[in-house]
Design a protein around this motif. Sequence first.
Motif, PDB file in Angstrom:
ATOM      1  N   VAL A  81      -9.226   1.445  -9.478  1.00 31.30           N
ATOM      2  CA  VAL A  81      -7.714   1.241  -9.381  1.00 31.30           C
ATOM      3  C   VAL A  81      -6.510   1.393  -8.188  1.00 31.30           C
ATOM      4  O   VAL A  81      -5.170   1.014  -8.138  1.00 31.30           O
ATOM      5  CB  VAL A  81      -7.595   2.284 -10.424  1.00 31.30           C
ATOM      6  CG1 VAL A  81      -8.485   1.838 -11.263  1.00 31.30           C
ATOM      7  CG2 VAL A  81      -7.775   3.717 -10.368  1.00 31.30           C
ATOM      8  N   LEU A  82      -7.308   2.338  -7.152  1.00 32.59           N
ATOM      9  CA  LEU A  82      -5.667   1.596  -6.267  1.00 32.59           C
ATOM     10  C   LEU A  82      -5.512   0.646  -5.764  1.00 32.59           C
ATOM     11  O   LEU A  82      -4.092   0.103  -5.621  1.00 32.59           O
ATOM     12  CB  LEU A  82      -6.506   2.829  -4.602  1.00 32.59           C
ATOM     13  CG  LEU A  82      -5.154   2.513  -3.643  1.00 32.59           C
ATOM     14  CD1 LEU A  82      -4.234   3.080  -3.930  1.00 32.59           C
ATOM     15  CD2 LEU A  82      -6.134   4.113  -2.961  1.00 32.59           C
ATOM     16  N   MET A  83      -6.298  -0.588  -5.386  1.00 26.77           N
ATOM     17  CA  MET A  83      -6.595  -1.754  -5.066  1.00 26.77           C
ATOM     18  C   MET A  83      -5.544  -2.186  -6.085  1.00 26.77           C
ATOM     19  O   MET A  83      -4.735  -3.222  -5.221  1.00 26.77           O
ATOM     20  CB  MET A  83      -8.251  -2.181  -4.757  1.00 26.77           C
ATOM     21  CG  MET A  83      -7.395  -3.582  -3.725  1.00 26.77           C
ATOM     22  SD  MET A  83      -7.512  -2.962  -1.854  1.00 26.77           S
ATOM     23  CE  MET A  83      -8.451  -2.374  -1.105  1.00 26.77           C
ATOM     24  N   GLY A 133       0.796   6.792  -6.684  1.00 21.66           N
ATOM     25  CA  GLY A 133      -0.885   7.484  -6.045  1.00 21.66           C
ATOM     26  C   GLY A 133      -1.397   8.781  -7.200  1.00 21.66           C
ATOM     27  O   GLY A 133      -2.048   8.201  -7.024  1.00 21.66           O
ATOM     28  N   THR A 134      -0.502   8.996  -8.090  1.00 24.84           N
ATOM     29  CA  THR A 134      -0.901  10.506  -8.630  1.00 24.84           C
ATOM     30  C   THR A 134      -1.889   9.864  -9.848  1.00 24.84           C
ATOM     31  O   THR A 134      -3.109   9.953 -10.159  1.00 24.84           O
ATOM     32  CB  THR A 134       0.349  11.820  -9.053  1.00 24.84           C
ATOM     33  OG1 THR A 134       1.105  12.300  -8.903  1.00 24.84           O
ATOM     34  CG2 THR A 134      -0.810  12.487 -10.100  1.00 24.84           C
ATOM     35  N   ILE A 170      -1.996  -1.598  -5.286  1.00 22.89           N
ATOM     36  CA  ILE A 170      -1.850  -2.187  -3.871  1.00 22.89           C
ATOM     37  C   ILE A 170      -1.309  -3.811  -4.606  1.00 22.89           C
ATOM     38  O   ILE A 170      -0.542  -4.519  -3.642  1.00 22.89           O
ATOM     39  CB  ILE A 170      -2.785  -2.193  -2.727  1.00 22.89           C
ATOM     40  CG1 ILE A 170      -2.809  -0.743  -2.924  1.00 22.89           C
ATOM     41  CG2 ILE A 170      -2.298  -2.601  -1.873  1.00 22.89           C
ATOM     42  CD1 ILE A 170      -3.769  -0.145  -1.271  1.00 22.89           C
ATOM     43  N   LEU A 220       1.105   3.998  -3.536  1.00 23.35           N
ATOM     44  CA  LEU A 220       0.842   5.326  -3.678  1.00 23.35           C
ATOM     45  C   LEU A 220       1.899   6.119  -3.456  1.00 23.35           C
ATOM     46  O   LEU A 220       1.625   7.002  -4.194  1.00 23.35           O
ATOM     47  CB  LEU A 220       0.327   5.160  -2.033  1.00 23.35           C
ATOM     48  CG  LEU A 220      -1.231   5.396  -1.292  1.00 23.35           C
ATOM     49  CD1 LEU A 220      -1.860   4.818   0.095  1.00 23.35           C
ATOM     50  CD2 LEU A 220      -2.212   6.150  -2.250  1.00 23.35           C
ATOM     51  N   LYS A 221       3.113   5.896  -2.868  1.00 15.43           N
ATOM     52  CA  LYS A 221       4.537   6.469  -3.596  1.00 15.43           C
ATOM     53  C   LYS A 221       4.808   6.470  -4.315  1.00 15.43           C
ATOM     54  O   LYS A 221       4.419   7.526  -4.878  1.00 15.43           O
ATOM     55  CB  LYS A 221       5.524   6.308  -1.811  1.00 15.43           C
ATOM     56  CG  LYS A 221       5.149   6.449  -0.722  1.00 15.43           C
ATOM     57  CD  LYS A 221       6.783   6.816   0.306  1.00 15.43           C
ATOM     58  CE  LYS A 221       6.129   6.597   1.088  1.00 15.43           C
ATOM     59  NZ  LYS A 221       6.617   6.656   2.231  1.00 15.43           N
ATOM     60  N   ALA A 248       0.524  -0.735  -0.166  1.00 15.20           N
ATOM     61  CA  ALA A 248      -0.261   0.154   0.114  1.00 15.20           C
ATOM     62  C   ALA A 248       0.903   1.319   0.161  1.00 15.20           C
ATOM     63  O   ALA A 248       0.631   2.140  -1.178  1.00 15.20           O
ATOM     64  CB  ALA A 248      -0.862   0.126   1.195  1.00 15.20           C
ATOM     65  N   THR A 249       1.948   0.961   0.808  1.00 12.88           N
ATOM     66  CA  THR A 249       2.729   2.295   1.013  1.00 12.88           C
ATOM     67  C   THR A 249       3.647   2.262  -0.547  1.00 12.88           C
ATOM     68  O   THR A 249       3.520   3.598  -0.711  1.00 12.88           O
ATOM     69  CB  THR A 249       3.602   2.140   2.141  1.00 12.88           C
ATOM     70  OG1 THR A 249       3.071   2.036   3.500  1.00 12.88           O
ATOM     71  CG2 THR A 249       4.491   3.274   1.937  1.00 12.88           C
ATOM     72  N   ALA A 281      -2.341   6.340  -9.534  1.00 11.61           N
ATOM     73  CA  ALA A 281      -3.238   5.338  -8.374  1.00 11.61           C
ATOM     74  C   ALA A 281      -4.966   5.881  -8.436  1.00 11.61           C
ATOM     75  O   ALA A 281      -5.817   5.409  -7.907  1.00 11.61           O
ATOM     76  CB  ALA A 281      -2.811   4.553  -7.825  1.00 11.61           C
ATOM     77  N   LEU A 282      -5.129   6.786  -7.531  1.00  3.34           N
ATOM     78  CA  LEU A 282      -6.170   7.352  -7.126  1.00  3.34           C
ATOM     79  C   LEU A 282      -7.270   8.145  -8.074  1.00  3.34           C
ATOM     80  O   LEU A 282      -7.942   8.454  -7.752  1.00  3.34           O
ATOM     81  CB  LEU A 282      -5.790   8.867  -6.278  1.00  3.34           C
ATOM     82  CG  LEU A 282      -5.364   8.317  -4.811  1.00  3.34           C
ATOM     83  CD1 LEU A 282      -4.272   8.914  -3.973  1.00  3.34           C
ATOM     84  CD2 LEU A 282      -5.808   7.044  -4.106  1.00  3.34           C
ATOM     85  N   GLN A 283      -6.682   8.258  -9.695  1.00  2.00           N
ATOM     86  CA  GLN A 283      -7.192   8.794 -10.632  1.00  2.00           C
ATOM     87  C   GLN A 283      -8.483   7.813 -11.497  1.00  2.00           C
ATOM     88  O   GLN A 283      -8.044   6.980 -10.804  1.00  2.00           O
ATOM     89  CB  GLN A 283      -6.181   9.328 -11.548  1.00  2.00           C
ATOM     90  CG  GLN A 283      -7.048  10.044 -12.206  1.00  2.00           C
ATOM     91  CD  GLN A 283      -7.807  11.628 -11.896  1.00  2.00           C
ATOM     92  OE1 GLN A 283      -9.021  11.430 -11.718  1.00  2.00           O
ATOM     93  NE2 GLN A 283      -6.794  12.242 -11.952  1.00  2.00           N
ATOM     94  N   TYR A 284      -9.460   8.593 -11.279  1.00  2.00           N
ATOM     95  CA  TYR A 284      -9.719   7.300 -12.244  1.00  2.00           C
ATOM     96  C   TYR A 284      -9.844   6.030 -13.013  1.00  2.00           C
ATOM     97  O   TYR A 284     -10.228   4.935 -13.025  1.00  2.00           O
ATOM     98  CB  TYR A 284     -11.243   7.992 -12.879  1.00  2.00           C
ATOM     99  CG  TYR A 284     -12.507   8.610 -12.911  1.00  2.00           C
ATOM    100  CD1 TYR A 284     -13.282   8.454 -12.154  1.00  2.00           C
ATOM    101  CD2 TYR A 284     -12.067  10.151 -12.825  1.00  2.00           C
ATOM    102  CE1 TYR A 284     -14.303   9.057 -11.263  1.00  2.00           C
ATOM    103  CE2 TYR A 284     -13.223  10.808 -12.029  1.00  2.00           C
ATOM    104  CZ  TYR A 284     -14.595  10.384 -11.774  1.00  2.00           C
ATOM    105  OH  TYR A 284     -15.427  11.100 -10.398  1.00  2.00           O
TER     106      TYR A 284
END
Lengths: 401, 401
Positions: B274-276, B60-61, B279, B56-57, B52-53, B63-66
Motif C-alpha cells: 500500500v505504500l507503493m 504516511g500514517t 507512491i 510518505l509526508k 515517494a516523499t 500508507a504504512l499501515q496494513y
Amino acid sequence: MKNLQHYDFSKRFDDVPLVGSAFSGEHPGMIPLAFGFPYPKSFPIDALVESATGALKSEGTQALQYSGGPGQQRILEWIRQRSQLRAIQVNTDQIMITSGSNQGIDLVARTLTDPGDSVWVEAPVYFGALRAFYLAENQLSAFPVDGDGLRVDLVESALIEAAAGKRPMPKFIYVLPNYHNPAGIRLSVERRRKLAQLAYAYNVYIVEDDAYVELNFTGEFWPSIYSFGPERVIYLSTFSKIVAPGIRMAWVICQNPDVLSKMKIIKTEGLTSVLMQEIVSDYLEKNDFENHLEPLITGYRMRRDVMVEAIHEFFGDEVSFEKPEGGFFLWLTFPTKTDTTRLLHESVKVGVSFVDGKAFYLHGKPTNDLRLAFSFCDEITIREGIQKLAAVYKKQKYFIR
Amino acid sequence: MKNLQHYDFSKRFDDVPLVGSAFSGEHPGMIPLAFGFPYPKSFPIDALVESATGALKSEGTQALQYSGGPGQQRILEWIRQRSQLRAIQVNTDQIMITSGSNQGIDLVARTLTDPGDSVWVEAPVYFGALRAFYLAENQLSAFPVDGDGLRVDLVESALIEAAAGKRPMPKFIYVLPNYHNPAGIRLSVERRRKLAQLAYAYNVYIVEDDAYVELNFTGEFWPSIYSFGPERVIYLSTFSKIVAPGIRMAWVICQNPDVLSKMKIIKTEGLTSVLMQEIVSDYLEKNDFENHLEPLITGYRMRRDVMVEAIHEFFGDEVSFEKPEGGFFLWLTFPTKTDTTRLLHESVKVGVSFVDGKAFYLHGKPTNDLRLAFSFCDEITIREGIQKLAAVYKKQKYFIR
C-alpha cells in the motif's frame, strides 16, 4: 448484458473467510481493539522519506528493474546478523524475502503439503495462518495452549498415536512461540526444546511464526525453536511490526535449499518489490535499529499496562487473562458460558470492536474468549474502550444460547 | 547435523523451470537480448523521488499501515479512465491490483480451474504464463499464431470438437493480443471479435494479457478482446512496462465479483504494497502520463528500427520475422532445421544472449525460432549484438541433430 450459461469456477476456496468477523463493523468513532495494527506514530516516516530518496537516487536504475539492486543482499545480511540474537545461525542463502508473513505461511504450506495432508495447529490459532492452511486444503487438528504455550505433552501423545497408525501423521506443526496471536503467551524454553526433539523423532516440520519476537517488554529473549532443530524448523519473521506493515516485507528461514527453491517457484509475483527492498535496505543501513526499537517497545508496554489496569478496574474478577510480556495482544477469558460473538454484536453498537474467540478455533462456534489488541489505540482510548466493553458486558451477560 | 529421515515434500511443482534457460548465462559484458526489461533511462526516477516523499509526508500514517491510504482508490480511478482508451468500460470495483501480471495470471488460473482442467494457449506462448498454468496443474493445448495473431479458426474447430466430446473443453484460453510475447504480432480486430463470440458460445473465458498495449509505435489502437465480450473476458495489464517493473504493480479487470473475491482470498500477501500504491498514485496525479509515455515509445521504436535494420544487414534472407509495431520483442525464424538452443549455447560464448524458442512451446524441444528483446539495450549495443549473433550463426549453422 448477454444471457450467460452457468460456468464452474474452481471448486476450491469457497468458504474461506477473508478476515475476522469484527473487521466488518468498523466505522469512524469506533475504538478498534480488533486491529492488530501498529500504532501510527510508531512509523519512521521521516527516515523512510530519506531512504526512499536515497535509494532511488543511488540505486534507482537497478531498483526499478525486475531484478533489483544491491539492497536485497544487504537486507539478507541484516536479517542474518539480527537472527543471531535469537540464537539462529544461518547463511543469507537460507533466507527468502516474502511480501508479508502470511505469504510466507502460504508458500510453506503449499511446499510441505499436498491437499489432504495433515497439519497441526494451536488452539487458539492466528486466523491468517488458518486461512493459508484451508487454502492448501490441509486437514487440521488443534492442540490447546496454557500459560506456557502449546501443550507439547498432548502433541507428543498424538504423535505416538500417529506413529501407531491411529491418526494421520502431520506434515508440520504451526507454532507461534513469542507473544502468541491471539493468546499473548510465550512458549517455555523447555517446550521449545522438546518440540524440536519431537520434530526429528517423528520426521515432521515445525513452522515457527515469530512475528512479534522483537516486541519484548522484559528484555529477556528466549532461544527460538529453530535454534534447537534447524533442520526441521522453518522460521518466519517480519518487518511489519518493527518498521511498518505497508512495506509488505517479511522473511522465511529454511536450511533446506529444495524447500526454498520450491517456494520461489510458487511465489508467482517473483521478487518482493525490489524498489521497496532498496528503500528498506537504505533505512536499515542509515538508522540505528536499537534506537528505533526502544521507543516502540516502550510505547507498546505502556499500552499493555493501561489495558491490564483498565481490565482490573472495570472487569474486576469477572474475567481472567495471562499478562502479555510482549507483542500486540491480550486474550481475555470470560465465564464459561459467555458468548463473545454476541458480546461483540452489542459492543460494536457502543463503539468498541474486538475479535471474538471463534475466529481462532477450528470449530467455528461461539466461545467465551476474545482478542484485544493494545497495539493500535493510544492509552486514553484503550482505557475508554475497556470501560465501555465492561459496561456492555455487565449490563447483560451474553450467555451461549 | 542430525541424521535426517526422508521427508516427502509436496509432490507438485517439481519440474517447473524458474525462467527461460538463457538467463543463467548472464555475465558482465554480455549483450542481453534475452531480457524483456525496460531500458534503464526509461524510468522516471526524479518524479518517483518526488512522489515517494510526497506520499510518505502526506499519507504516511495510512500508507504504512496494513490497510493503506487513499492512493489505492486513485490508482483504480486512473486505470478506469485509461481503460476507456482501450474500449474498456469498467467500474473501479471491477479492478484488482496485483503484484505484477504474473501474479494476476496465477490468481486467474487458480480461480477458474481445478487441477486437471484444460487451458488453451498460443504457440509460441509467454513462458511466465506457462509456469502459472503448470503450477495450477492445468492440461495444456497450444494453437499456432500467424501474422494476424492466434489462429482463431483452429481454435473454433477445436471448440467444435470439444463440444462434441472429442476433447476436453477448456476452462479458458490465454491470449496476448498486442505485441505478443514472444511473437511480436497483434491479433487482428476481426479475430478479437470472433474470439469473444466463441467465449460466449462455448462458455469459456478468454484471459487477455495486455501487458504491452501502451507501447504502440503506430498510434493506432485496436479495441481489446474485452470490449467485445466483457462478461467472458478477464483482462490483465501492468505498470511494469510504462512506469517500472521494480514497483511490482499490475491489474486485473473482471466483471464477475465472485472471481475477484476468490482471487483476493488466494492472494495471501493481502494488498499489494500500500505504500507503493500511494507512491504510484502520487506519481500518476502529479505527472502528465502522455508526456511520460511519448519519449518512452520513441525510445522503443528507435530500438526496434535499429534491430530490424541490423537483421536485414547482417542476416539478409537467412531469417524471417514480422516487424513488431509495438512492445519489446522480435521473433526470429531460422531455416527449418536450425536448432536455436545450440545457437544460444555458442552465442553466449561470444557475448550475446537471447531466449531460444523451446522456452515458448509446450513440447520443450529445440526449435528454429528465438526471441530477441529490443527493449533493454541501447541502439549501438543492439546493432553489435545482432552482428555478433549473425556471425556465430553464419560460421556454423546449428542444425537439429
